[in-house]
Design a protein around this motif. Structure first.
Motif, PDB file in Angstrom:
ATOM      1  N   GLN A 172      37.081  44.303  37.809  1.00  0.00           N
ATOM      2  CA  GLN A 172      38.369  44.746  37.279  1.00  0.00           C
ATOM      3  C   GLN A 172      39.464  44.340  38.274  1.00  0.00           C
ATOM      4  OE1 GLN A 172      38.817  46.179  34.309  1.00  0.00           O
ATOM      5  NE2 GLN A 172      36.604  46.115  33.899  1.00  0.00           N
ATOM      6  N   VAL A 173      40.520  43.732  37.775  1.00  0.00           N
ATOM      7  CA  VAL A 173      41.654  43.341  38.621  1.00  0.00           C
ATOM      8  C   VAL A 173      42.279  44.602  39.224  1.00  0.00           C
ATOM      9  CG1 VAL A 173      43.943  42.278  38.655  1.00  0.00           C
ATOM     10  CG2 VAL A 173      42.093  41.249  37.312  1.00  0.00           C
ATOM     11  N   GLU A 219      42.386  40.417  43.171  1.00  0.00           N
ATOM     12  CA  GLU A 219      43.751  40.123  42.737  1.00  0.00           C
ATOM     13  C   GLU A 219      43.748  39.463  41.357  1.00  0.00           C
ATOM     14  OE1 GLU A 219      46.866  39.141  45.695  1.00  0.00           O
ATOM     15  OE2 GLU A 219      45.174  38.333  46.831  1.00  0.00           O
ATOM     16  N   SER A 220      42.720  38.619  41.095  1.00  0.00           N
ATOM     17  CA  SER A 220      42.638  37.928  39.792  1.00  0.00           C
ATOM     18  C   SER A 220      41.197  37.495  39.575  1.00  0.00           C
ATOM     19  CB  SER A 220      43.573  36.704  39.771  1.00  0.00           C
ATOM     20  OG  SER A 220      43.393  35.969  38.581  1.00  0.00           O
ATOM     21  N   ALA A 221      40.747  37.638  38.306  1.00  0.00           N
ATOM     22  CA  ALA A 221      39.368  37.227  37.995  1.00  0.00           C
ATOM     23  C   ALA A 221      39.223  35.721  38.134  1.00  0.00           C
ATOM     24  CB  ALA A 221      38.980  37.681  36.593  1.00  0.00           C
ATOM     25  N   GLU A 222      40.281  35.001  37.818  1.00  0.00           N
ATOM     26  CA  GLU A 222      40.257  33.566  38.025  1.00  0.00           C
ATOM     27  C   GLU A 222      41.679  33.042  38.006  1.00  0.00           C
ATOM     28  OE1 GLU A 222      39.485  31.610  33.745  1.00  0.00           O
ATOM     29  OE2 GLU A 222      37.744  32.643  34.568  1.00  0.00           O
ATOM     30  N   ASP A 223      41.932  32.040  38.828  1.00  0.00           N
ATOM     31  CA  ASP A 223      43.255  31.434  38.854  1.00  0.00           C
ATOM     32  C   ASP A 223      43.261  30.198  37.964  1.00  0.00           C
ATOM     33  OD1 ASP A 223      41.743  29.644  40.221  1.00  0.00           O
ATOM     34  OD2 ASP A 223      42.722  29.902  42.168  1.00  0.00           O
ATOM     35  N   LYS A 224      44.217  29.327  38.134  1.00  0.00           N
ATOM     36  CA  LYS A 224      44.317  28.149  37.279  1.00  0.00           C
ATOM     37  C   LYS A 224      43.100  27.240  37.389  1.00  0.00           C
ATOM     38  CE  LYS A 224      49.360  28.014  37.409  1.00  0.00           C
ATOM     39  NZ  LYS A 224      50.577  27.232  37.798  1.00  0.00           N
ATOM     40  N   LYS A 225      42.473  27.323  38.558  1.00  0.00           N
ATOM     41  CA  LYS A 225      41.298  26.503  38.772  1.00  0.00           C
ATOM     42  C   LYS A 225      40.012  27.223  38.391  1.00  0.00           C
ATOM     43  CE  LYS A 225      43.437  24.021  42.600  1.00  0.00           C
ATOM     44  NZ  LYS A 225      43.311  23.670  44.044  1.00  0.00           N
ATOM     45  N   GLY A 226      40.154  28.430  37.835  1.00  0.00           N
ATOM     46  CA  GLY A 226      39.002  29.223  37.466  1.00  0.00           C
ATOM     47  C   GLY A 226      38.346  29.907  38.658  1.00  0.00           C
ATOM     48  N   GLN A 227      39.107  29.992  39.755  1.00  0.00           N
ATOM     49  CA  GLN A 227      38.565  30.559  40.995  1.00  0.00           C
ATOM     50  C   GLN A 227      38.888  32.045  41.070  1.00  0.00           C
ATOM     51  OE1 GLN A 227      36.879  28.709  43.643  1.00  0.00           O
ATOM     52  NE2 GLN A 227      36.395  30.848  44.075  1.00  0.00           N
ATOM     53  N   LEU A 228      37.909  32.844  41.492  1.00  0.00           N
ATOM     54  CA  LEU A 228      38.111  34.272  41.725  1.00  0.00           C
ATOM     55  C   LEU A 228      39.038  34.444  42.932  1.00  0.00           C
ATOM     56  CD1 LEU A 228      37.324  37.286  41.223  1.00  0.00           C
ATOM     57  CD2 LEU A 228      35.399  36.893  42.786  1.00  0.00           C
ATOM     58  N   GLU A 245      38.689  29.339  55.961  1.00  0.00           N
ATOM     59  CA  GLU A 245      38.397  30.241  54.850  1.00  0.00           C
ATOM     60  C   GLU A 245      37.089  30.991  55.069  1.00  0.00           C
ATOM     61  OE1 GLU A 245      40.425  27.678  51.218  1.00  0.00           O
ATOM     62  OE2 GLU A 245      38.309  27.368  51.713  1.00  0.00           O
ATOM     63  N   VAL A 246      37.020  32.111  54.343  1.00  0.00           N
ATOM     64  CA  VAL A 246      35.791  32.912  54.293  1.00  0.00           C
ATOM     65  C   VAL A 246      35.384  32.997  52.828  1.00  0.00           C
ATOM     66  CG1 VAL A 246      34.746  35.164  54.735  1.00  0.00           C
ATOM     67  CG2 VAL A 246      36.473  34.253  56.323  1.00  0.00           C
ATOM     68  N   VAL A 247      34.140  32.622  52.539  1.00  0.00           N
ATOM     69  CA  VAL A 247      33.624  32.670  51.157  1.00  0.00           C
ATOM     70  C   VAL A 247      32.870  33.985  50.995  1.00  0.00           C
ATOM     71  CG1 VAL A 247      32.193  31.535  49.425  1.00  0.00           C
ATOM     72  CG2 VAL A 247      33.404  30.169  51.153  1.00  0.00           C
ATOM     73  N   VAL A 248      33.276  34.757  49.967  1.00  0.00           N
ATOM     74  CA  VAL A 248      32.706  36.086  49.754  1.00  0.00           C
ATOM     75  C   VAL A 248      32.117  36.156  48.345  1.00  0.00           C
ATOM     76  CG1 VAL A 248      33.170  38.557  49.657  1.00  0.00           C
ATOM     77  CG2 VAL A 248      34.372  37.112  51.334  1.00  0.00           C
ATOM     78  N   ASN A 249      30.910  36.681  48.237  1.00  0.00           N
ATOM     79  CA  ASN A 249      30.231  36.862  46.955  1.00  0.00           C
ATOM     80  C   ASN A 249      30.280  38.334  46.601  1.00  0.00           C
ATOM     81  OD1 ASN A 249      28.616  36.762  44.667  1.00  0.00           O
ATOM     82  ND2 ASN A 249      26.708  36.486  45.805  1.00  0.00           N
ATOM     83  N   ILE A 250      30.885  38.622  45.459  1.00  0.00           N
ATOM     84  CA  ILE A 250      30.927  40.016  44.998  1.00  0.00           C
ATOM     85  C   ILE A 250      30.053  40.192  43.742  1.00  0.00           C
ATOM     86  CG2 ILE A 250      33.229  40.409  45.979  1.00  0.00           C
ATOM     87  CD1 ILE A 250      34.336  40.155  43.095  1.00  0.00           C
TER      88      ILE A 250
END
Length: 614
Positions: free
Chosen positions: A48-49, A99-108, A64-69
């Motif tokens: 949920q956003v 902040e967002s389930a996915e951005d323009k690139k489909g990225q969480l 960057e830090v890659v995080v798996n939720i």
């Protein structure tokens, strides 16, 4: 039992594949497309956003830090949001904000910073309540301390709470992660104060108790210079501090402790005293070396000459260090043969190298007095030869008193001119009327008191006593021109010329017209009294015209008495010859008698007036 071997999937013939059925979602796999998608979604987290969830770090790069939720895609977080935790590693659990389930690139899109901020206030309050040790990242310096990132909140770390010892360089802590305790929270303004010092104080307190229990007076310990002040040096003895007072740093005189020790220097110290209750320890450094007085040359004695350096100046004298820790005092009275006490600063200053003579030496009390005037001959030693009684000299006026003038003939030779020895003729009330300080004046030596170093001098004795000649010049009843130079309640000072003064009583200042003489008037004055012994001339202006009147009146009375006597003689002669006189003669005599009586009556009023005037 042999395990079953996997069955190879039958290859799909693309030439015979039913693309139309796939496009219309026909039952190609025994299930509908929706059913297959639903089963896939069940394998993913329900994100949920705006929600804060826990994730796992699965990758780290420089940026960057890659995080798996557990979502269908991983989240990417800038590594700058983890600056407070430089030890972050793959596999570590972190809280993130969706902040967002996915951005323009489909990225969480995730944020670790926002997740910390949302829960930070509760975490900070919880840390204060539980006295919890927390980690914080020191972001930068600020006035009086540092700014620390704690759970995303900017907390204040006072400079005094960084460590138990004073911090000289705050910059070395910037960009470091340290452990802290929350010590204060202002709920209204949401201000947080943290302390690193509080973490180590408990441990140090235990160390202090252990160290204090083992302390003994006279014990020698090694310590590190922790802080330097104007009054002493604080030494870290390994968890407990002691103070070396500035007077216990060196046997010599110390202007500032920095002359002896430096920060972070290791040195041995001796325990002089300690207070277990107040945790105060008095230390000494100079006590580890012999006292300089004990090493002083045993052959040194009174009268010997020594050299030293001026270390302290005072109005009353100067302290001279003839060896490290060995000082002697030159009192200002021992700096010059002159009896004029001046400030010691007129003779020397701090740092001067001087030679002096030992006047007193007390090795037990470790005191020494010195003198520098003894390096030159005493000017009073041959005073009788150089300044014999009756000799004349030129002196300089140094000071005034009501009774005379103090003068200096040369350095160390002073004398007094009594006020009565300034002038033969002038009445001087104060020496300032006659001379001024700093002026030269000629003197004659009248008397020498060598024991008390005093000369009695005179100025008027340079001339002969004029009062021998004045006795003839100002004889009683002699008249002289005089000027009223000063008026007083009792009369006036009359200047008679050539520095000769007389005194006229007030009633002798009345002029012939009845007015009183004023200051500056020049009149005739008659000497009515002269005293050579007291050097006093009493004069009168009134007597110059009153005496003339009196003399004229006396002469006129004498003439009248003479005429009266002649008339009486004539009457007696007439009375004797009356019997022989004729009647005509009697008539003539009666007429003559009547005339004489008439003349006597006419003279009577005038004689009465003259007698009254007298």
């Amino acid at each position: 039992m042999k395990a079953a071997e996997p069955v190879a999937a039958a290859p799909v013939n693309l030439d015979t594949f039913d693309w139309e059925a796939y496009e219309h979602d026909s039952n190609l796999y025994g299930e509908s497309k929706e059913e297959i998608a639903a089963k896939y979604d069940q394998t993913l987290s329900n994100v949920q956003v705006g929600e804060v969830v826990e994730g796992t770090v699965i990758g780290l790069t420089k940026r960057e830090v890659v995080v798996n939720i557990g979502y269908k895609s991983e989240g990417i977080i800038p590594i700058s949001e983890f600056r407070y935790n430089p030890e972050l590693a793959v596999g570590e659990k972190v809280e993130v904000y969706v902040e967002s389930a996915e951005d323009k690139k489909g990225q969480l899109v995730l944020s670790h910073k926002k997740a910390r901020q949302l829960r930070s206030w509760d975490r900070v309050n919880e840390a204060l309540e539980k006295d919890e040790v927390i980690k914080g990242y020191i972001k930068c310096r600020t006035k009086g301390g540092m700014i620390v990132d704690v759970f995303g909140i900017e907390a204040f770390l006072p400079g005094s709470q960084i460590d138990v010892k004073p911090i000289r360089d705050y910059d070395i802590y910037v960009d470091k992660t340290m452990e802290f305790k929350v010590v204060k929270i202002n709920q209204e303004f949401r201000n947080v104060v943290v302390s690193h010092k509080a973490l180590i104080e408990a441990e140090l307190e235990a160390q202090k108790k252990e160290i204090m229990s083992k302390l003994e007076k006279g014990q020698i310990l090694e310590g590190t210079v922790k802080n330097i002040t104007s009054y002493g040096v604080f030494i870290d003895l390994g968890g407990v501090d002691g103070l070396i007072h500035i007077t216990d740093l060196s046997w010599g005189r110390v202007n500032h402790p920095e002359e002896i020790v430096h920060l972070d220097e290791k040195l041995n110290v001796v325990i002089l005293d300690f207070d277990d209750a107040k945790k105060r320890i008095a230390l000494g450094l100079k006590q580890l070396s012999p006292h300089p007085w004990d090493a002083l040359d045993p052959n040194l004695k009174v009268g010997d000459k020594v050299k030293g350096r001026v270390v302290v100046m005072a109005d009353y004298g100067a302290f001279i260090e003839i060896a490290p820790g060995v000082e002697g005092l030159i009192h200002v009275s021992e700096m010059s043969w002159s009896q004029h006490l001046r400030s010691a600063q007129e003779f020397m200053k701090v740092g001067d190298e001087v030679e002096a003579v030992i006047l007193t030496l007390d090795r037990e009390d470790r005191k020494m007095s010195l003198g520098i005037k003894q390096l030159t001959p005493d000017p009073w030693a041959d005073i009788e030869q150089r300044y014999a009684v009756g000799s004349r000299h030129t002196a300089k006026v140094r000071n005034f008193t009501n009774f005379g003038v103090f003068v200096e003939i040369e350095e160390g030779i002073d004398g007094l001119i009594h006020i009565s020895d300034l002038s033969w003729t002038k009445k001087i009330k104060h020496p300032a009327e006659f001379t001024q300080i700093g002026a030269d004046i000629d003197v004659v030596v009248l008397e020498i008191d060598k024991d008390n170093r005093r000369l009695s001098l005179g100025h008027k004795q340079l001339e002969d006593n004029p009062w021998n000649a004045f006795e003839q010049q100002f004889a009683v009843d002699s008249v002289h021109k005089g000027t009223v130079s000063e008026l007083t309640d009792k009369g006036a000072i009359i200047s008679l010329g050539d520095n000769v003064e007389g005194f006229a009583p007030a009633k002798q200042l009345v002029k012939e017209d009845g007015t009183t003489a004023k200051a500056g008037e020049t009149l005739d004055f008659k000497v009515i009294e002269f005293s050579k012994a007291t050097k006093r001339i009493l004069v009168s202006h009134t007597r110059t015209f009153d005496d003339t009147r009196r003399q004229e009146a006396q002469a006129e009375r004498a003439e009248r008495r003479k005429a009266d006597d002649a008339a009486k003689d004539s009457v007696k002669k007439i009375n004797a010859s009356v019997e022989k006189t004729t009647l005509g003669d009697i008539s003539s005599l009666a007429e003559l008698k009547a005339k004489m009586e008439s003349a006597e009556q006419a003279k009577a009023p005038k004689a009465a007036e003259e007698a009254k005037a007298e």
